[in-house]
Design a protein around this motif. Structure first.
Motif, PDB file in Angstrom:
ATOM      1  N   GLY A   3      39.664  24.278  54.815  1.00 40.29           N
ATOM      2  CA  GLY A   3      41.035  24.756  54.691  1.00 40.29           C
ATOM      3  C   GLY A   3      41.092  26.261  54.774  1.00 40.29           C
ATOM      4  O   GLY A   3      40.087  26.951  54.561  1.00 40.29           O
ATOM      5  N   THR A   4      42.273  26.798  55.091  1.00 39.09           N
ATOM      6  CA  THR A   4      42.399  28.251  55.194  1.00 39.09           C
ATOM      7  C   THR A   4      42.143  28.934  53.860  1.00 39.09           C
ATOM      8  O   THR A   4      41.780  30.118  53.820  1.00 39.09           O
ATOM      9  N   ASN A   5      42.330  28.213  52.754  1.00 40.49           N
ATOM     10  CA  ASN A   5      42.093  28.785  51.428  1.00 40.49           C
ATOM     11  C   ASN A   5      40.610  28.980  51.141  1.00 40.49           C
ATOM     12  O   ASN A   5      40.250  29.635  50.164  1.00 40.49           O
ATOM     13  N   TYR A   6      39.746  28.437  51.993  1.00 41.73           N
ATOM     14  CA  TYR A   6      38.303  28.616  51.807  1.00 41.73           C
ATOM     15  C   TYR A   6      37.709  29.535  52.866  1.00 41.73           C
ATOM     16  O   TYR A   6      36.493  29.551  53.069  1.00 41.73           O
ATOM     17  N   ARG A   7      38.550  30.301  53.548  1.00 43.16           N
ATOM     18  CA  ARG A   7      38.052  31.199  54.590  1.00 43.16           C
ATOM     19  C   ARG A   7      37.232  32.338  53.979  1.00 43.16           C
ATOM     20  O   ARG A   7      37.401  32.708  52.814  1.00 43.16           O
ATOM     21  N   SER A   8      36.340  32.876  54.791  1.00 42.69           N
ATOM     22  CA  SER A   8      35.538  34.028  54.387  1.00 42.69           C
ATOM     23  C   SER A   8      36.371  35.299  54.560  1.00 42.69           C
ATOM     24  O   SER A   8      36.982  35.509  55.612  1.00 42.69           O
ATOM     25  N   VAL A   9      36.423  36.149  53.506  1.00 39.03           N
ATOM     26  CA  VAL A   9      37.252  37.358  53.579  1.00 39.03           C
ATOM     27  C   VAL A   9      36.597  38.524  52.860  1.00 39.03           C
ATOM     28  O   VAL A   9      35.807  38.348  51.937  1.00 39.03           O
ATOM     29  N   ILE A  49      36.077  45.610  44.677  1.00 41.58           N
ATOM     30  CA  ILE A  49      36.224  45.065  46.027  1.00 41.58           C
ATOM     31  C   ILE A  49      36.515  43.569  45.869  1.00 41.58           C
ATOM     32  O   ILE A  49      36.092  42.952  44.890  1.00 41.58           O
ATOM     33  N   VAL A  50      37.227  42.986  46.811  1.00 35.93           N
ATOM     34  CA  VAL A  50      37.568  41.564  46.731  1.00 35.93           C
ATOM     35  C   VAL A  50      36.886  40.813  47.875  1.00 35.93           C
ATOM     36  O   VAL A  50      37.036  41.183  49.048  1.00 35.93           O
ATOM     37  N   PHE A  51      36.127  39.773  47.526  1.00 36.15           N
ATOM     38  CA  PHE A  51      35.419  38.952  48.492  1.00 36.15           C
ATOM     39  C   PHE A  51      35.902  37.507  48.409  1.00 36.15           C
ATOM     40  O   PHE A  51      36.226  37.009  47.327  1.00 36.15           O
ATOM     41  N   GLY A  52      35.906  36.824  49.548  1.00 34.17           N
ATOM     42  CA  GLY A  52      36.132  35.387  49.580  1.00 34.17           C
ATOM     43  C   GLY A  52      34.962  34.723  50.267  1.00 34.17           C
ATOM     44  O   GLY A  52      34.645  35.050  51.414  1.00 34.17           O
ATOM     45  N   MET A  53      34.303  33.800  49.572  1.00 34.46           N
ATOM     46  CA  MET A  53      33.094  33.152  50.096  1.00 34.46           C
ATOM     47  C   MET A  53      33.217  31.640  49.963  1.00 34.46           C
ATOM     48  O   MET A  53      32.259  30.940  49.668  1.00 34.46           O
ATOM     49  N   GLY A  54      34.415  31.121  50.186  1.00 27.27           N
ATOM     50  CA  GLY A  54      34.653  29.713  49.937  1.00 27.27           C
ATOM     51  C   GLY A  54      35.071  29.525  48.490  1.00 27.27           C
ATOM     52  O   GLY A  54      35.779  30.363  47.920  1.00 27.27           O
ATOM     53  N   CYS A  55      34.651  28.434  47.871  1.00 26.22           N
ATOM     54  CA  CYS A  55      34.991  28.177  46.467  1.00 26.22           C
ATOM     55  C   CYS A  55      34.546  29.346  45.599  1.00 26.22           C
ATOM     56  O   CYS A  55      33.406  29.804  45.684  1.00 26.22           O
ATOM     57  N   ASP A  81      37.728  28.392  58.842  1.00 30.57           N
ATOM     58  CA  ASP A  81      38.494  28.000  57.657  1.00 30.57           C
ATOM     59  C   ASP A  81      37.778  26.907  56.871  1.00 30.57           C
ATOM     60  O   ASP A  81      38.280  25.802  56.672  1.00 30.57           O
ATOM     61  N   ARG A  82      36.584  27.235  56.417  1.00 31.14           N
ATOM     62  CA  ARG A  82      35.827  26.298  55.597  1.00 31.14           C
ATOM     63  C   ARG A  82      34.622  27.022  55.022  1.00 31.14           C
ATOM     64  O   ARG A  82      34.261  28.119  55.452  1.00 31.14           O
ATOM     65  N   GLN A  83      34.002  26.378  54.048  1.00 32.24           N
ATOM     66  CA  GLN A  83      32.720  26.813  53.536  1.00 32.24           C
ATOM     67  C   GLN A  83      32.038  25.583  52.961  1.00 32.24           C
ATOM     68  O   GLN A  83      32.475  25.036  51.946  1.00 32.24           O
ATOM     69  N   GLU A 114      40.649  31.649  48.173  1.00 41.28           N
ATOM     70  CA  GLU A 114      39.973  31.746  46.880  1.00 41.28           C
ATOM     71  C   GLU A 114      39.024  32.937  46.961  1.00 41.28           C
ATOM     72  O   GLU A 114      38.189  33.014  47.869  1.00 41.28           O
ATOM     73  N   VAL A 115      39.159  33.860  46.014  1.00 38.82           N
ATOM     74  CA  VAL A 115      38.398  35.108  46.083  1.00 38.82           C
ATOM     75  C   VAL A 115      37.813  35.462  44.724  1.00 38.82           C
ATOM     76  O   VAL A 115      38.127  34.836  43.707  1.00 38.82           O
ATOM     77  N   ILE A 116      36.975  36.489  44.746  1.00 38.38           N
ATOM     78  CA  ILE A 116      36.486  37.100  43.507  1.00 38.38           C
ATOM     79  C   ILE A 116      36.733  38.602  43.584  1.00 38.38           C
ATOM     80  O   ILE A 116      36.545  39.219  44.630  1.00 38.38           O
ATOM     81  N   LYS A 117      37.169  39.162  42.484  1.00 38.97           N
ATOM     82  CA  LYS A 117      37.342  40.609  42.375  1.00 38.97           C
ATOM     83  C   LYS A 117      36.122  41.162  41.643  1.00 38.97           C
ATOM     84  O   LYS A 117      35.886  40.841  40.481  1.00 38.97           O
TER      85      LYS A 117
END
Length: 420
Positions: A115-121, A19-25, A108-110, A78-81
């Motif tokens: 920025g949008t690159n730090y959004r939660s996903v 699964i791929v998560f985005g939690m900021g950096c 769009d931050r953490q 920015e995500v983690i797999k």
């Protein structure tokens, strides 16, 4: 990429899922999820953007254009797999960890990263994953709303354009611990038996000093927090009150200047508002005390303490102080000299023939074309003055100290007699 679990090589027939998560950096996210039993591998990467090829600087560059209104492209987050063994850990548990270990309400931050690159996903690879992501979001929203937090802004969508990040981003916090641990999130536990988070109460503002208060924001299982507590808090004598909390939020009615991103973070509040913060600790006590000193001392005191300055003779504080008591470090509150070791040297600076044991350090000073012995506070490292060999018995030493970097604390008996 997190070092692969032995199961991935020793048991090639083990069924895995991801699964791929985005939690900021992605640095902190990678560390948090890699600690979950049953997780086999965590890889930092980029996903969810329009580009099929991109790296760290391409993502940052596109974000700059987006913020300037010069691009309509969708940037990667920015995500983690996360690759895991479903027989050892179920997907719901991982999603609970995702929700609890960051703040999904910030858009769009953490924390400090904007920025949008730090959004939660959450980026999924099946309908079942997508359904569970939405279900867990709704459940956690109920808990957040009850705690008074806002609406979840997490993007939940099928995975597209995943790209592994550069090698130097993999296992980043293991390679570069830098004296801090990743923050635990909002402090709100997910309402489930699979949740291992503890709900820690907010500090009560009525129990604190609103005029000036230090709060140490900690996390569980954070060795740097334990180090700060052992080396600094356990021997705290400063006049500024200090308290620690495991809740990442300030007391009700108090405000942080910006979100926290790591622990320990020591925040100085004045009138209930953040005025300064110190993030991370790895045994650098002198740096911490210098940070605090810049908030507590006057410009004249700072010049003496941190720039080896000297006050003009007969102009400093405490020259004629004769009451029983102790002269202490103005930042740490640690005892430096007792008044019964003070004598009139006629030099224009407070002079002592003996310091409190262990209270000072002596350093060779070759400035101004002379060789002298500088005296510094052992607790904070600030400059106090110099020591000479022309003092009275029994030591025959003259500790010539700048009075403006001394604080005098009368003995309790002396205070009582003065009050009568």
């Amino acid at each position: 990429m997190t070092e692969k679990h032995p199961e991935m090589s020793d048991m090639p027939d083990v069924k895995t899922d991801s699964i791929v998560f985005g939690m900021g950096c992605f640095w902190g996210a990678e560390k948090r999820l890699s600690e979950v039993p049953g997780v086999l591998d965590v890889e930092s990467g980029y996903a969810g953007g329009d580009d099929t090829q991109a790296g760290y600087y391409e993502v940052l560059g596109l974000e700059k254009l987006i913020q300037m209104g010069k691009s309509n492209k969708r940037n990667h987050a920015e995500v983690i797999k996360v690759t895991f063994n479903p027989a050892l850990v179920n997907l719901e548990t991982l999603m609970i960890k995702f929700w609890e270990n960051h703040n999904p309400t910030q858009g769009d931050r953490q924390g400090n990263d904007v920025g949008t690159n730090y959004r939660s996903v959450i980026y999924t690879k099946s309908d079942a994953q997508l359904t569970l992501a939405n279900q867990t979001r709704d459940t956690y929203q109920t808990a957040l709303s009850k705690a008074g937090l806002g609406k979840i802004t997490t993007e939940i969508a099928p995975l597209r354009n995943y790209i592994a990040a550069e090698e130097y981003h993999q296992d980043y916090l293991k390679k570069n611990p830098n004296g801090y641990c990743g923050l635990g999130g909002t402090g709100v536990a997910y309402p489930s038996e699979h949740s291992t988070a503890k709900t820690h109460p907010l500090l009560n503002a009525t129990d604190l000093n609103k005029t000036r208060q230090l709060i140490v924001f900690e996390a569980e299982d954070c060795p740097f927090c334990a180090k700060f507590k052992e080396e600094v808090m356990n021997t705290w004598q400063s006049e500024v009150p200090i308290i620690a909390t495991l809740n990442p939020n300030p007391p009700k009615g108090w405000t942080l200047e910006k979100a926290l991103f790591a622990t320990p973070t020591i925040v100085l509040f004045e009138d209930g508002k953040e005025v300064s913060r110190f993030t991370g600790y790895n045994g650098d006590k002198e740096r911490f005390w210098k940070w605090l000193g810049f908030r507590l001392l006057t410009p004249e005191q700072r010049h003496i303490a941190f720039e080896q300055g000297t006050e003009y003779a007969f102009t400093g504080s405490h020259l004629d102080e004769k009451r029983p008591g102790t002269f202490v470090d103005p930042i740490t509150g640690a005892a430096l000299f007792r008044s019964d070791t003070k004598f009139n040297s006629g030099t224009g600076w407070p002079s002592f023939f003996n310091p409190v044991e262990g209270s000072i350090v002596e350093v060779v000073d070759k400035s101004h074309g002379m060789i002298r012995t500088e005296v510094r506070s052992a607790s904070s490292g600030i400059h106090l003055g110099h020591v000479f060999d022309d003092g009275p018995a029994p030591t025959y030493k003259r500790y010539c100290i700048n009075g403006n970097v001394l604080k005098f604390v009368p003995d309790a008996d002396a205070q009582k007699s003065t009050a009568k």
